[in-house]
Scaffold this motif. Structure first.
Motif, PDB file in Angstrom:
ATOM      1  N   PHE A 171      74.659  82.836 118.185  1.00 34.78           N
ATOM      2  CA  PHE A 171      76.095  82.709 118.435  1.00 34.78           C
ATOM      3  C   PHE A 171      76.290  81.999 119.772  1.00 34.78           C
ATOM      4  O   PHE A 171      75.358  81.861 120.578  1.00 34.78           O
ATOM      5  CB  PHE A 171      76.794  84.076 118.449  1.00 34.78           C
ATOM      6  N   ASP A 172      77.517  81.542 119.984  1.00 35.66           N
ATOM      7  CA  ASP A 172      77.893  80.920 121.253  1.00 35.66           C
ATOM      8  C   ASP A 172      78.547  81.978 122.126  1.00 35.66           C
ATOM      9  O   ASP A 172      79.444  82.704 121.678  1.00 35.66           O
ATOM     10  CB  ASP A 172      78.852  79.754 121.023  1.00 35.66           C
ATOM     11  N   TYR A 173      78.121  82.041 123.388  1.00 35.77           N
ATOM     12  CA  TYR A 173      78.582  83.101 124.280  1.00 35.77           C
ATOM     13  C   TYR A 173      79.059  82.505 125.598  1.00 35.77           C
ATOM     14  O   TYR A 173      78.356  81.697 126.224  1.00 35.77           O
ATOM     15  CB  TYR A 173      77.450  84.092 124.551  1.00 35.77           C
ATOM     16  N   ARG A 174      80.265  82.902 126.009  1.00 37.09           N
ATOM     17  CA  ARG A 174      80.818  82.425 127.275  1.00 37.09           C
ATOM     18  C   ARG A 174      80.745  83.534 128.311  1.00 37.09           C
ATOM     19  O   ARG A 174      81.401  84.556 128.198  1.00 37.09           O
ATOM     20  CB  ARG A 174      82.279  81.987 127.105  1.00 37.09           C
ATOM     21  N   LYS A 175      79.918  83.326 129.315  1.00 31.42           N
ATOM     22  CA  LYS A 175      79.839  84.282 130.418  1.00 31.42           C
ATOM     23  C   LYS A 175      81.150  84.269 131.202  1.00 31.42           C
ATOM     24  O   LYS A 175      81.868  83.270 131.216  1.00 31.42           O
ATOM     25  CB  LYS A 175      78.674  83.918 131.341  1.00 31.42           C
ATOM     26  N   PRO A 183      74.806  78.484 123.663  1.00 33.25           N
ATOM     27  CA  PRO A 183      74.178  79.078 122.468  1.00 33.25           C
ATOM     28  C   PRO A 183      73.167  80.154 122.851  1.00 33.25           C
ATOM     29  O   PRO A 183      72.434  80.009 123.830  1.00 33.25           O
ATOM     30  CB  PRO A 183      73.495  77.873 121.805  1.00 33.25           C
ATOM     31  N   ARG A 184      73.133  81.216 122.077  1.00 27.43           N
ATOM     32  CA  ARG A 184      72.190  82.320 122.299  1.00 27.43           C
ATOM     33  C   ARG A 184      71.538  82.684 120.969  1.00 27.43           C
ATOM     34  O   ARG A 184      72.196  82.674 119.917  1.00 27.43           O
ATOM     35  CB  ARG A 184      72.896  83.556 122.855  1.00 27.43           C
ATOM     36  N   ILE A 185      70.277  83.031 121.009  1.00 30.50           N
ATOM     37  CA  ILE A 185      69.563  83.590 119.867  1.00 30.50           C
ATOM     38  C   ILE A 185      69.104  84.985 120.270  1.00 30.50           C
ATOM     39  O   ILE A 185      68.353  85.145 121.241  1.00 30.50           O
ATOM     40  CB  ILE A 185      68.363  82.719 119.452  1.00 30.50           C
ATOM     41  N   VAL A 186      69.568  85.992 119.535  1.00 29.99           N
ATOM     42  CA  VAL A 186      69.404  87.380 119.963  1.00 29.99           C
ATOM     43  C   VAL A 186      68.850  88.228 118.819  1.00 29.99           C
ATOM     44  O   VAL A 186      69.214  88.031 117.654  1.00 29.99           O
ATOM     45  CB  VAL A 186      70.747  87.967 120.438  1.00 29.99           C
ATOM     46  N   ARG A 211      69.233  91.874 127.104  1.00 27.75           N
ATOM     47  CA  ARG A 211      70.546  91.442 127.554  1.00 27.75           C
ATOM     48  C   ARG A 211      71.637  92.240 126.851  1.00 27.75           C
ATOM     49  O   ARG A 211      71.415  92.809 125.772  1.00 27.75           O
ATOM     50  CB  ARG A 211      70.768  89.950 127.273  1.00 27.75           C
ATOM     51  N   VAL A 212      72.821  92.268 127.455  1.00 26.22           N
ATOM     52  CA  VAL A 212      73.992  92.919 126.879  1.00 26.22           C
ATOM     53  C   VAL A 212      75.115  91.886 126.809  1.00 26.22           C
ATOM     54  O   VAL A 212      75.348  91.149 127.778  1.00 26.22           O
ATOM     55  CB  VAL A 212      74.435  94.131 127.718  1.00 26.22           C
ATOM     56  N   PHE A 213      75.804  91.830 125.673  1.00 23.22           N
ATOM     57  CA  PHE A 213      76.854  90.839 125.450  1.00 23.22           C
ATOM     58  C   PHE A 213      78.157  91.553 125.090  1.00 23.22           C
ATOM     59  O   PHE A 213      78.165  92.436 124.226  1.00 23.22           O
ATOM     60  CB  PHE A 213      76.475  89.879 124.313  1.00 23.22           C
ATOM     61  N   ARG A 214      79.228  91.129 125.725  1.00 25.11           N
ATOM     62  CA  ARG A 214      80.541  91.665 125.378  1.00 25.11           C
ATOM     63  C   ARG A 214      81.086  90.866 124.195  1.00 25.11           C
ATOM     64  O   ARG A 214      81.166  89.634 124.244  1.00 25.11           O
ATOM     65  CB  ARG A 214      81.492  91.560 126.570  1.00 25.11           C
ATOM     66  N   LEU A 215      81.477  91.561 123.120  1.00 20.57           N
ATOM     67  CA  LEU A 215      81.853  90.883 121.878  1.00 20.57           C
ATOM     68  C   LEU A 215      83.047  89.964 122.054  1.00 20.57           C
ATOM     69  O   LEU A 215      83.151  88.943 121.373  1.00 20.57           O
ATOM     70  CB  LEU A 215      82.139  91.911 120.780  1.00 20.57           C
ATOM     71  N   SER A 216      83.960  90.309 122.946  1.00 22.88           N
ATOM     72  CA  SER A 216      85.144  89.478 123.136  1.00 22.88           C
ATOM     73  C   SER A 216      84.808  88.116 123.728  1.00 22.88           C
ATOM     74  O   SER A 216      85.644  87.209 123.712  1.00 22.88           O
ATOM     75  CB  SER A 216      86.158  90.195 124.033  1.00 22.88           C
ATOM     76  N   ARG A 217      83.592  87.948 124.240  1.00 21.08           N
ATOM     77  CA  ARG A 217      83.183  86.660 124.814  1.00 21.08           C
ATOM     78  C   ARG A 217      82.338  85.834 123.848  1.00 21.08           C
ATOM     79  O   ARG A 217      81.873  84.758 124.206  1.00 21.08           O
ATOM     80  CB  ARG A 217      82.414  86.886 126.122  1.00 21.08           C
ATOM     81  N   VAL A 222      79.089  84.234 114.015  1.00 21.90           N
ATOM     82  CA  VAL A 222      77.752  84.794 114.217  1.00 21.90           C
ATOM     83  C   VAL A 222      76.909  84.406 113.016  1.00 21.90           C
ATOM     84  O   VAL A 222      77.259  84.707 111.878  1.00 21.90           O
ATOM     85  CB  VAL A 222      77.805  86.327 114.365  1.00 21.90           C
ATOM     86  N   ARG A 223      75.781  83.750 113.262  1.00 20.98           N
ATOM     87  CA  ARG A 223      74.933  83.248 112.178  1.00 20.98           C
ATOM     88  C   ARG A 223      73.612  83.999 112.180  1.00 20.98           C
ATOM     89  O   ARG A 223      72.974  84.142 113.230  1.00 20.98           O
ATOM     90  CB  ARG A 223      74.688  81.743 112.367  1.00 20.98           C
TER      91      ARG A 223
END
Length: 325
Positions: A171-175, A183-186, A211-217, A222-223
Motif C-alpha cells: 500500500f501507499d503510506y503518507r507519513k 510505497p510499502r510492502i508489509v 513498524r506501525v502504520f496508522r490506517l488513516s494515512r 491495499v493489495r
C-alpha cells in the motif's frame, strides 16, 4: 473457482468425518465428485497423479488450518489412510449465564456499524443454537451502554483479512512529516485501536524492521502479495505493547507546553502539573513518548511546544507537511 474449492473442501471433510476406517487417497479420489471430474481419464496433464496429489495435500492442509483434526494411519500392508474422528473434532458443550451472555452481546454490538456486523450477529445465533437461554437478550441486557469502535478507513477490511490469512500486503503510506505517500510492502500482524484511531503492526520488508502504520494515512487500495511471511510473528501481547508505544502511550520523560485556556482537555487530563500564565494561556508538564508530536499537532494553534527542542522541531515539521498538502 472459490465456490468450487469450498464445495470440494466440504465434501472432503464430510468423507473424513463420516468414515469409520481410514480412507486411502485412491478411495477419496474415487468418492469425491470434484476429484472425479477434475482427474478423469483423458484430461491430459490436469488429470495426472501428481496433480491430484498436490491438490489433495493442499486441501488437507487447508482443512487442518481451519481446525479439522485429520489423522494419518498406516495399515499393516503399508497403505496410508486418512480420517477425522468425531470425538477429536467435537467441542465441549457451551454454557453461558446471563452475565456472560450480556458481555458477549456487548462485544457483538461493538461491530454493528462495521463490516464485521454480520459475523458478530451470526456468532450470537450459533450460541442460541448451542443452548444460550432464550430469556437472555444479549443486546438489551445493558441497554444504557452503547459501545462502538469506529471503522471508517477503507483499508480496515483488506488488512483484517490479510492479518487473518497471513498474507503480505502492499500500500501507499503518507507519513505525518511527508508531503507525499511512499510505497510499502508489509507482513501484517495485527490491528489495534488506540484513542479512536486504528493502527496496523507488522514487518516492513523494505526497511527490514517492525513498524506501525496508522490506517488513516494509508492512501489508495491495499493489495495482497503472493508468498509467505519472512519474519516471525510475535504474540498478541507484544504487538499491543508495540502499538501502544508507537501511538504515544509509553512515556519515559516529560515535555513542557503552553496550552490555550479552555482548550485541550485530553492534554490536561494527562498533565503532571498545570500553571496559569495569564493572557489566556497555561503551562503544562505532560508525559513525553513516541507519537506525542502527532497528537499535539491535532490541537493546532491552541498548543505551543516549549521543550524539549526535538519535540518542538518534530511538531514544526508535521505542521509544515500539512501546509504543503
Amino acid at each position: 473457482m472459490a465456490i468450487a474449492k469450498a464445495e470440494r473442501l466440504m465434501n472432503l471433510a464430510l468423507c473424513l468425518l463420516g468414515t469409520r476406517r481410514p480412507l486411502s487417497k485412491r478411495e477419496l479420489r474415487d468418492s469425491i465428485e470434484a476429484y472425479v471430474e477434475a482427474f478423469r481419464p483423458g484430461n491430459g496433464a490436469v488429470g495426472s497423479e501428481d496433480s491430484f496429489n498436490r491438490m489433495f495435500e493442499r486441501d488437507k492442509d487447508d482443512l487442518r488450518e481451519l481446525g479439522l483434526v485429520i489423522e494419518t494411519v498406516e495399515s499393516l500392508d503399508g497403505e496410508v489412510g486418512y480420517l477425522a474422528r468425531r470425538d477429536s473434532n467435537r467441542l465441549p458443550p457451551i454454557t453461558l449465564d446471563a452475565e456472560e451472555a450480556a458481555a458477549l452481546g456487548l462485544v457483538a454490538k461493538v461491530w454493528q456499524q462495521a463490516r464485521l456486523a454480520g459475523a458478530a450477529s451470526g456468532a450470537l445465533q450459533k450460541l442460541r443454537a448451542a443452548g444460550l437461554p432464550e430469556d437472555v437478550d444479549p443486546y438489551e441486557a445493558h441497554g444504557a451502554l452503547e459501545p462502538h469502535i469506529p471503522v471508517h478507513e477503507a483499508a480496515f477490511e483488506p488488512l483484517m483479512l490479510a492479518c487473518r490469512d497471513r498474507r503480505p500486503v502492499a500500500f501507499d503510506y503518507r507519513k505525518a512529516t511527508a508531503a507525499h505517500p511512499e510505497p510499502r510492502i508489509v507482513e501484517p500482524w495485527a490491528l489495534e485501536c488506540w484513542r479512536g484511531h486504528w493502527y496496523l503492526a507488522g514487518w516492513d520488508r523494505d526497511r527490514g524492521a517492525e513498524r506501525v502504520f496508522r490506517l488513516s494515512r494509508i492512501t489508495g487500495k491495499v493489495r495482497t502479495r503472493s508468498g509467505k511471511f519472512t519474519a516471525e510473528v510475535p504474540d498478541v501481547v507484544t504487538v499491543r505493547e508495540t502499538v501502544a508505544s508507537w501511538a504515544g502511550e509509553t512515556a519515559d520523560r516529560s515535555a513542557l507546553i503552553r496550552l490555550r485556556s479552555g482548550a485541550g482537555y485530553p492534554l490536561r487530563a494527562k498533565a503532571v502539573s498545570v500553571r496559569e500564565l495569564g493572557d489566556g494561556w497555561d503551562e503544562l508538564e505532560i508525559p513525553y513518548g513516541h507519537g506525542l508530536d502527532a497528537w499535539l499537532v491535532e490541537f493546532g494553534p491552541d498548543v505551543v511546544v516549549l521543550e524539549p527542542a526535538e519535540l518542538r522541531a518534530d511538531v514544526v515539521d508535521r505542521l509544515r507537511a500539512v501546509a504543503k498538502g
